[in-house]
Design a protein around this motif. Structure first.
Motif, mmCIF file in Angstrom:
data_model
loop_
_atom_site.group_PDB
_atom_site.id
_atom_site.type_symbol
_atom_site.label_atom_id
_atom_site.label_comp_id
_atom_site.label_asym_id
_atom_site.label_seq_id
_atom_site.Cartn_x
_atom_site.Cartn_y
_atom_site.Cartn_z
ATOM 1 N N LYS A 265 8.241 -0.386 15.270
ATOM 2 C CA LYS A 265 9.738 -1.996 15.158
ATOM 3 C C LYS A 265 10.391 -1.262 15.881
ATOM 4 C CE LYS A 265 7.274 -5.947 14.751
ATOM 5 N NZ LYS A 265 5.547 -5.887 13.506
ATOM 6 N N TRP B 92 1.596 6.714 20.912
ATOM 7 C CA TRP B 92 1.307 6.302 19.411
ATOM 8 C C TRP B 92 0.177 8.492 19.663
ATOM 9 C CZ3 TRP B 92 -3.580 5.797 17.969
ATOM 10 C CH2 TRP B 92 -4.532 4.458 19.279
ATOM 11 N N ILE C 156 -5.945 0.437 0.779
ATOM 12 C CA ILE C 156 -4.800 -0.286 1.351
ATOM 13 C C ILE C 156 -4.257 0.602 2.781
ATOM 14 C CG2 ILE C 156 -2.395 1.839 0.210
ATOM 15 C CD1 ILE C 156 -3.750 1.813 -2.897
ATOM 16 N N ASP C 157 -4.407 2.035 3.022
ATOM 17 C CA ASP C 157 -4.469 2.522 4.443
ATOM 18 C C ASP C 157 -5.131 0.756 5.155
ATOM 19 O OD1 ASP C 157 -3.769 4.341 3.220
ATOM 20 O OD2 ASP C 157 -5.244 5.382 4.644
ATOM 21 N N GLU D 27 -0.606 -4.750 8.388
ATOM 22 C CA GLU D 27 0.508 -5.556 8.069
ATOM 23 C C GLU D 27 0.616 -5.346 8.874
ATOM 24 O OE1 GLU D 27 1.910 -3.933 4.990
ATOM 25 O OE2 GLU D 27 1.253 -4.207 3.438
ATOM 26 N N GLY D 28 0.642 -4.293 10.420
ATOM 27 C CA GLY D 28 1.435 -4.047 11.692
ATOM 28 C C GLY D 28 1.266 -5.381 12.871
ATOM 29 N N SER E 127 -6.827 4.751 12.061
ATOM 30 C CA SER E 127 -5.546 5.470 12.971
ATOM 31 C C SER E 127 -4.945 4.343 13.566
ATOM 32 C CB SER E 127 -5.453 6.559 12.895
ATOM 33 O OG SER E 127 -5.840 7.673 11.760
ATOM 34 N N GLN F 2 -0.186 9.885 11.027
ATOM 35 C CA GLN F 2 -0.062 9.048 12.568
ATOM 36 C C GLN F 2 1.644 9.050 12.837
ATOM 37 O OE1 GLN F 2 -0.856 6.359 9.619
ATOM 38 N NE2 GLN F 2 -2.169 4.822 11.401
ATOM 39 N N GLU G 141 -2.071 -1.662 4.856
ATOM 40 C CA GLU G 141 -1.017 -1.439 5.196
ATOM 41 C C GLU G 141 -0.594 -1.079 6.743
ATOM 42 O OE1 GLU G 141 0.888 2.074 4.161
ATOM 43 O OE2 GLU G 141 0.773 1.386 1.665
ATOM 44 N N LEU G 142 -1.782 -0.740 7.406
ATOM 45 C CA LEU G 142 -2.192 -1.173 9.389
ATOM 46 C C LEU G 142 -2.591 -2.200 9.377
ATOM 47 C CD1 LEU G 142 -4.849 1.758 10.526
ATOM 48 C CD2 LEU G 142 -2.549 1.387 11.361
ATOM 49 N N TRP H 276 -2.685 10.800 16.500
ATOM 50 C CA TRP H 276 -3.008 10.492 15.136
ATOM 51 C C TRP H 276 -3.900 11.997 14.630
ATOM 52 C CZ3 TRP H 276 -6.194 8.320 18.857
ATOM 53 C CH2 TRP H 276 -7.453 8.960 18.075
ATOM 54 N N PRO I 30 0.481 4.347 6.250
ATOM 55 C CA PRO I 30 0.705 3.731 7.376
ATOM 56 C C PRO I 30 1.711 2.513 7.573
ATOM 57 C CG PRO I 30 -1.456 3.803 5.794
ATOM 58 C CD PRO I 30 -0.825 4.370 5.250
ATOM 59 N N ARG I 31 1.859 2.411 5.899
ATOM 60 C CA ARG I 31 3.080 1.315 6.388
ATOM 61 C C ARG I 31 4.283 1.542 7.267
ATOM 62 N NH1 ARG I 31 4.187 -0.922 0.951
ATOM 63 N NH2 ARG I 31 2.133 -2.835 1.639
ATOM 64 N N TYR J 274 4.054 4.267 9.370
ATOM 65 C CA TYR J 274 4.108 4.104 11.190
ATOM 66 C C TYR J 274 4.733 2.049 11.531
ATOM 67 C CZ TYR J 274 0.157 3.842 14.488
ATOM 68 O OH TYR J 274 0.139 4.327 15.633
ATOM 69 N N VAL J 275 3.269 1.223 10.844
ATOM 70 C CA VAL J 275 3.476 0.075 11.117
ATOM 71 C C VAL J 275 4.607 -0.724 11.557
ATOM 72 C CG1 VAL J 275 1.304 -0.331 11.223
ATOM 73 C CG2 VAL J 275 2.922 -1.169 9.835
#
Ligand code: FAD
Ligand code: FES
Lengths: 106, 413
Positions: free
Chosen positions: B385, B325, A67-68, A74-75, A45, B336, A71-72, B327, B377-378, B380-381
């Motif tokens: 921003k 943040w 995928i999760d 990527e941040g 998370s 999240q 994606e995490l 979860w 999650p995408r 979320y991240v």
């Protein structure tokens, strides 16, 4: 014995015996590296367990990131090709000799 | 040998061995603090990961050992003295001493109060019956786990995160679950309506008997053990056990008695300093004076405030400005949250809740305040921003899932 080597943010390299069955994150945390915050406790998370897999023993392979996880990651501003979330990698004998770098804090 | 109740002196005394307290000790050493450190904690266990209690630990899928925030020898090598199983009952800021229930005296140079909170207890008649459980500590959770095999019908009181996470675990192990919530939706205090409705549907679809707008009038028992939950509307629900999750009361009594400003939590400035010299307060029991006027109950907040306080003690005054943040895991749903939605005046739903992958974006005066992201999650991240820059974005663009959140133009506020 199955060893893990961890490169801390100051560049130092430290090796220790890993515990089979625990995740890489748990192993790094339990070995006392407080740079790795792992704030969500390993439940995919937070991305505060971000590492670089610098060296993988030949013939070893890592589980494909979900995928999760992708994606995490990527941040992160520090994402690299070898980025992984260490809580998502179970440690076993085949990974003995792995070299992990702790990614900078986002 | 030296008797225990003689005063011992530490350069820094940390009260509370939870997320905030343990991170304070670690961060002090990371910041170069070379003085003596005591971590005084009421619980007997090594500092552990509390969120797992209502998730994997309750479900029996994570052992306690895996929940330790740091291993035992970490504290030894960092020269942090762990004084566990000790409850601080008084603070004397003039003598610079904390006193424990056991009559020990510890003097401090600097003090960090990280005592978290105790579960808010039911107060209706019958609330002292056996068979009523709270989930705040390992001991609470162990007591509940002990009786679970013999409990078929469970009534949960309170539709916040803890109650809903427990409901998910109980359904997974085949219990009959009724969840009673006084307000007209679950998660009313923390999330917008689309999120509440989504979780209500998910829990109902999995067989949770969800009662909204339902106040508990009393609990009734047989031979001193709870057997029924009576609602104000008159109905009685049979219960083998009752689990209560109605929030916490911050543990700040001794600090307030010592003169610290605050009421529901201790007021702190941007460096987590209280109004009492050399006493800091962090985590669930601290209220940032210049923030949204609330206490934030999350691991992120406790950890980041700990770092702020530790740095300040080491002379590095860096104002607390971390983006909040949070979860929550329920069933196969990962939520999240980034940002705080307090004061939002409009809401955009991005994606279709029916797909079980969507986000809710909270705006105030057209600027993004916060996002709740379900299995996304995408968002979320990328949403982080937008929160960080208080982005002003066309709501229609936010709702358009054919574009990622980082592909949309915005103006910063
Ligand atoms: C069941 C549950 C699930 C949660 N899930 C999530 C989640 O998914 N995500 C998230 O971000 N957050 C979650 N939280 C919230 C999170 O655990 C807290 O915000 C966090 O633990 C706060 O840290 P803290 O250090 O302020 O307090 P705590 O971690 O509560 O630590 C306080 C410690 O101080 C001790 N103490 C209290 N009074 C005294 C005293 N007078 N003397 C000595 N010691 C004392 C207590 O015994 C306790 O050990 C959850 C909480 C619970 C209870
Ligand atoms: S510890 Fe949070 S994602 Fe790995």
């Amino acid at each position: 014995m199955a060893t893990i080597s961890v490169r801390t943010r100051d560049g130092g390299l430290h090796s220790f015996d890993g515990r089979i069955g625990a995740s890489l994150m748990e192993n790094i945390r339990n070995a006392g590296f407080d740079e790795l915050l792992a704030m969500c406790g390993g439940c995919l998370s937070c991305a505060t367990c971000h590492v670089y897999v610098e060296q993988l023993p030949t013939s070893a392979s890592l589980p494909v990131p979900s995928i999760d996880e992708t994606e995490l990651l990527e941040g992160s501003d520090y994402r690299q090709e070898r980025s992984r979330l260490s809580c998502q990698i179970p440690f076993d004998e085949t990974l003995s000799g792995i070299v992990i770098g702790i990614a900078p804090e986002d | 040998m030296r008797p225990d109740n003689l005063t011992r002196s530490f350069d820094c005394v940390i009260v509370g061995g939870g997320h905030g307290g343990s991170q304070t000790a670690a961060a002090l050493r990371q910041s170069g603090f070379s003085g003596s450190i005591a971590l005084i904690g009421a619980e007997p266990d090594l500092p552990y990961d509390r969120p797992s209690l209502s998730k994997d630990y309750l479900a029996g899928t994570k052992t306690f050992e895996r929940m330790h925030l740091r291993p035992q020898d970490f504290w030894g090598t960092r020269e942090v003295e762990l004084l566990l199983g000790r409850h601080v009952s008084a603070v004397d800021p003039t003598a610079r001493i904390v006193v424990t229930d056991g009559g020990e005296y510890f003097s401090y140079g600097q003090m960090v109060w990280a005592a978290g909170g105790d579960p808010r207890k039911l107060s209706c008649s019958g609330s002292d019956l056996a068979g009523i459980f709270y989930i705040r500590s390992k001991a609470d959770c162990d007591a509940l786990i002990d009786v679970l095999p013999n409990a078929r019908r469970i009534v949960i009181i309170g539709g916040g995160y803890v109650g809903l996470e427990a409901a998910a675990v109980f359904r997974k192990i085949g219990k009959e679950v009724t969840l009673v919530e006084a307000l007209d939706r679950v998660l009313a205090r923390v999330a917008g309506e689309p999120i509440s409705r989504f979780y209500e549907n998910e829990h109902r679809a999995r067989g949770v008997d969800l009662r909204l707008n339902s106040n508990v009038a009393s609990l009734e028992g047989v031979n001193g053990r709870v057997s029924r939950v009576v609602l104000e509307a008159g109905e009685a629900i049979a219960a083998d056990i009752v689990v209560v999750g109605i929030g916490i009361i911050p543990s700040v009594g001794p600090l307030i008695a010592a003169g610290a400003k605050g009421a529901n939590g201790v007021d702190v400035d941007e460096f987590c300093r209280t109004s009492v010299p050399d006493i800091y307060c962090i985590g669930d029991c601290a209220r940032l004076e210049n923030g949204p006027g609330i206490r934030i109950e999350s691991v992120q907040n406790a950890t980041d405030q700990a770092t702020t306080a530790a740095k300040a003690i080491c002379g590095e005054f860096k104002a607390y400005d971390a983006t909040p943040w949070f979860w929550s895991n329920q069933y196969d749903l990962k939520m999240q949250t980034v940002g705080l939605n307090y004061g939002f005046d409009s809401v955009v739903t991005r994606g279709d809740p029916a797909s079980r992958r969507f986000s809710v974006i909270y705006l105030k005066n057209g600027a993004v305040l916060a996002l709740d992201c379900i299995n996304s999650p995408r968002d979320y991240v990328q949403g982080r921003k937008l929160v960080d820059s208080a982005a002003r974005i066309d709501p229609a663009a936010l709702a358009d899932t054919s574009r990622q959140l980082n592909e949309i133009d915005f103006v910063t506020s």
